[in-house]
Design a protein around this motif. Structure first.
Motif, short mmCIF file in Angstrom:
data_model
loop_
_atom_site.label_atom_id
_atom_site.label_comp_id
_atom_site.label_asym_id
_atom_site.label_seq_id
_atom_site.Cartn_x
_atom_site.Cartn_y
_atom_site.Cartn_z
N ALA A 137 0.82 -1.22 0.00
CA ALA A 137 0.00 0.00 0.00
C ALA A 137 0.84 1.26 0.00
O ALA A 137 0.45 2.27 -0.58
N THR A 138 1.98 1.25 0.66
CA THR A 138 2.82 2.44 0.77
C THR A 138 4.10 2.33 -0.04
O THR A 138 5.01 3.15 0.11
N VAL A 139 4.18 1.34 -0.92
CA VAL A 139 5.37 1.13 -1.74
C VAL A 139 5.23 1.91 -3.05
O VAL A 139 4.19 1.84 -3.71
N ASP A 140 6.26 2.65 -3.42
CA ASP A 140 6.25 3.38 -4.67
C ASP A 140 6.18 2.42 -5.84
O ASP A 140 6.75 1.33 -5.80
N ARG A 141 5.48 2.84 -6.89
CA ARG A 141 5.29 1.98 -8.05
C ARG A 141 6.63 1.50 -8.62
O ARG A 141 6.74 0.37 -9.11
N ARG A 142 7.64 2.34 -8.58
CA ARG A 142 8.95 1.96 -9.12
C ARG A 142 9.60 0.84 -8.32
O ARG A 142 10.53 0.17 -8.83
N ASP A 143 9.14 0.62 -7.10
CA ASP A 143 9.74 -0.41 -6.24
C ASP A 143 8.87 -1.66 -6.13
O ASP A 143 9.16 -2.53 -5.30
N LEU A 144 7.81 -1.76 -6.94
CA LEU A 144 6.90 -2.89 -6.79
C LEU A 144 7.58 -4.23 -7.08
O LEU A 144 7.31 -5.22 -6.39
N ALA A 145 8.45 -4.26 -8.08
CA ALA A 145 9.14 -5.51 -8.39
C ALA A 145 10.03 -5.93 -7.22
O ALA A 145 10.07 -7.12 -6.85
N HIS A 146 10.73 -4.97 -6.63
CA HIS A 146 11.59 -5.28 -5.47
C HIS A 146 10.74 -5.71 -4.27
O HIS A 146 11.11 -6.64 -3.54
N ALA A 147 9.63 -5.04 -4.05
CA ALA A 147 8.76 -5.39 -2.92
C ALA A 147 8.18 -6.78 -3.11
O ALA A 147 8.10 -7.57 -2.15
N SER A 148 7.76 -7.12 -4.33
CA SER A 148 7.23 -8.45 -4.60
C SER A 148 8.29 -9.53 -4.40
O SER A 148 8.00 -10.62 -3.91
N THR A 149 9.53 -9.20 -4.75
CA THR A 149 10.63 -10.15 -4.54
C THR A 149 10.85 -10.42 -3.06
O THR A 149 10.97 -11.57 -2.62
N LEU A 150 10.87 -9.35 -2.26
CA LEU A 150 11.06 -9.52 -0.81
C LEU A 150 9.87 -10.26 -0.20
O LEU A 150 10.05 -11.10 0.70
N ASN A 151 8.65 -9.97 -0.66
CA ASN A 151 7.48 -10.69 -0.17
C ASN A 151 7.61 -12.18 -0.45
O ASN A 151 7.26 -13.03 0.39
N THR A 152 8.10 -12.52 -1.64
CA THR A 152 8.25 -13.92 -2.01
C THR A 152 9.30 -14.61 -1.14
O THR A 152 9.11 -15.76 -0.72
N VAL A 153 10.40 -13.92 -0.88
CA VAL A 153 11.43 -14.48 0.00
C VAL A 153 10.85 -14.80 1.38
O VAL A 153 11.06 -15.89 1.94
N VAL A 154 10.09 -13.85 1.92
CA VAL A 154 9.51 -14.03 3.26
C VAL A 154 8.52 -15.19 3.26
O VAL A 154 8.54 -16.05 4.16
N ARG A 155 7.65 -15.25 2.26
CA ARG A 155 6.64 -16.31 2.23
C ARG A 155 7.28 -17.69 2.03
O ARG A 155 6.84 -18.66 2.65
N GLN A 156 8.28 -17.78 1.19
CA GLN A 156 8.94 -19.07 0.98
C GLN A 156 9.65 -19.53 2.25
O GLN A 156 9.64 -20.72 2.58
#
Length: 470
Positions: A368-387
């Motif tokens: 929600a508070t992540v800049d659009r330019r950082d969405l790919a990086h945020a999704s990557t970190l989310n995936t690391v955490v979930r895995q």
């Protein structure tokens, strides 16, 4: 397309276990000797995740997603044709590497296309493969192995994946990518090495013993590499893993909730079939049909959550959901060898009802508070955490069962060990619930209510026009 990608990737991670006895007979090995076939997948997946954000930024989400999907399907075909155990392990590694790019690339493309309020609605559909796939995989795997051959647990990816790839190639809107900067090779080597070795230690700890040399070495080495990766990534101007995103409290807290909260949730899903088949001597089919009602509970709740998200906010929803998970786990702790199947099914349905308040709110709120330019990086970190959370769940359950089994007992843990394991999971769920009620969800409610995320009104309108053109 994202639904199809999520479905086949999750099914593939769960269905292989069912085929292990048949594979062992084909290669004239013991089932224990096939441990590498199972472990190599999450290890390779974890090692590929760090590079996914840079690839999406450099080549565009569509191109990366389709390339990873084709790689995954090719590896699936190769797994089905493997003539030796070594070939099968190598092809499973290729599958894992492809899946490590698939998950974050799919999420980045999805969340970059839709606004925060639309993400809430989309998540009501995305939850379907996430819940149906783990429930369907054991039943589907059993049918394929019994009536065809173990090779079809890999071939089955093709009828779903090929149409998805064709659809994506024709209808997905893509872009040429940007200039993300010089590739962070030291960051990749350190982070991939850290995630791979830590994942190996977590997966093998319950099997080999947490005191075994291989497990201790991998965990110590992985921790050291992880610390080095953090130091390097915080100093690099354009890091492969943008760890500075954790400076945002909402992003950090939702990921912490995901990391710890997935342990009791997925742990309950892991221990259920074990309890039914080992403590109650049920068949695999009875086990699969008894745990399946959880999916219906999730699908029911997530529709309600999608309506309430903007009004109530993720803090109350996630907190109440984890309180519900804790309560149901306490009910499971009362089960014994004489508990009826319909009672257990009822508990599984209630678990699903509680779980439905967890997945979607934490995912949407984290961005929600992540800049659009950082969405790919945020999704990557989310995936690391979930895995990582997903790997910790079976490790925690297995360790609790081992500790609760007397050395002089039979191979299968006693009923009391299962009850104690459920109590441990309930305690974790209670701790997550307390923390969830401290979540700063004001920005998440505002983004969902306004119909835009942090990307601005103009970007939101531009994406709508692009979807209309498609």
């Amino acid at each position: 397309m994202c639904v199809s990608v999520t479905f086949i990737a999750i099914v593939d991670g769960a269905i292989t276990t069912v085929a292990l006895p048949s594979i062992a007979r084909q290669f004239q090995l013991t089932t224990a000797a096939l441990d590498g076939v199972v472990v190599i997948y999450p290890v390779s997946l974890a090692m590929a995740i760090p590079a996914s954000a840079w690839l999406v930024e450099r080549f565009g989400g569509k191109r990366v997603l389709l390339t990873a999907l084709v790689g995954f399907l090719t590896a699936s075909l190769l797994c089905g044709t493997a003539a030796t155990l070594g070939q099968l392990v190598a092809y499973r590694a290729l599958q894992g590497l492809s899946a490590g790019v698939l998950f974050p690339a799919s999420a980045a493309l999805l969340f970059a296309t839709f606004s925060s309020s639309e993400q809430v609605r989309i998540s009501r559909y995305m939850i379907i493969p996430q819940q149906i796939a783990p429930a369907v995989a054991p039943v589907l795997g059993g049918l394929l192995v019994d009536h065809l051959t173990w090779r079809w647990v890999f071939y089955v990816n093709l009828p779903v994946g090929l149409p998805a790839a064709l659809f994506g190639a024709i209808f997905l809107a893509g872009h040429r990518g940007s200039r993300p900067g010089r590739f962070d090779l030291p960051g990749l080597l350190l982070s991939a090495g850290a995630l791979g070795t830590v994942m190996f230690g977590i997966c093998e700890g319950p099997n080999r013993g947490w005191s075994s040399t291989a497990v201790i070495t991998s965990l110590v080495l992985g921790t050291g590499l992880l610390a080095a990766a953090v130091v390097v990534e915080l100093r690099v101007r354009r890091p492969l893993l943008k760890l500075r995103l954790f400076g945002d409290r909402l992003f950090r807290d939702t990921n912490l909730i995901n990391l710890v909260g997935l342990v009791p949730i997925l742990g309950a899903m892991y221990i259920g079939p074990l309890f039914l088949q080992q403590a109650q001597n049920r068949t695999a089919l009875e086990s699969g049909l008894t745990t399946f009602p959880e999916a219906f509970g999730v699908l029911l709740t997530v529709q309600v959550v999608g309506v309430l998200y903007a009004r109530v906010g993720p803090r109350v929803i996630v907190g109440c959901g984890m309180v519900g998970v804790c309560a149901v786990l306490l009910l499971f702790a009362t089960c014994d060898a004489h508990t009826g199947l319909w009672t257990f099914r009822g508990y599984m349905f209630l678990l699903g009802v509680a779980m439905g308040s967890f997945f979607m709110p934490t995912t949407v709120a984290s961005l929600a508070t992540v800049d659009r330019r950082d969405l790919a990086h945020a999704s990557t970190l989310n995936t690391v955490v979930r895995q990582t959370g997903g790997a910790l769940a079976p490790a925690a359950v297995t360790t609790a069962l081992v500790l609760g089994t007397p050395p002089t007992a039979a191979a299968d843990p006693p009923v009391a060990a299962y009850q104690d394991a459920y109590l441990v999971l309930a305690a974790l769920a209670a701790a997550v619930a307390v923390f969830a009620f401290t979540l700063p969800d004001g920005p998440a409610r505002a983004a969902a209510g306004s119909g835009t995320a942090t990307v601005g009104r103009s970007a939101f309108l531009r994406r709508r026009r692009e979807r209309i053109d498609r």
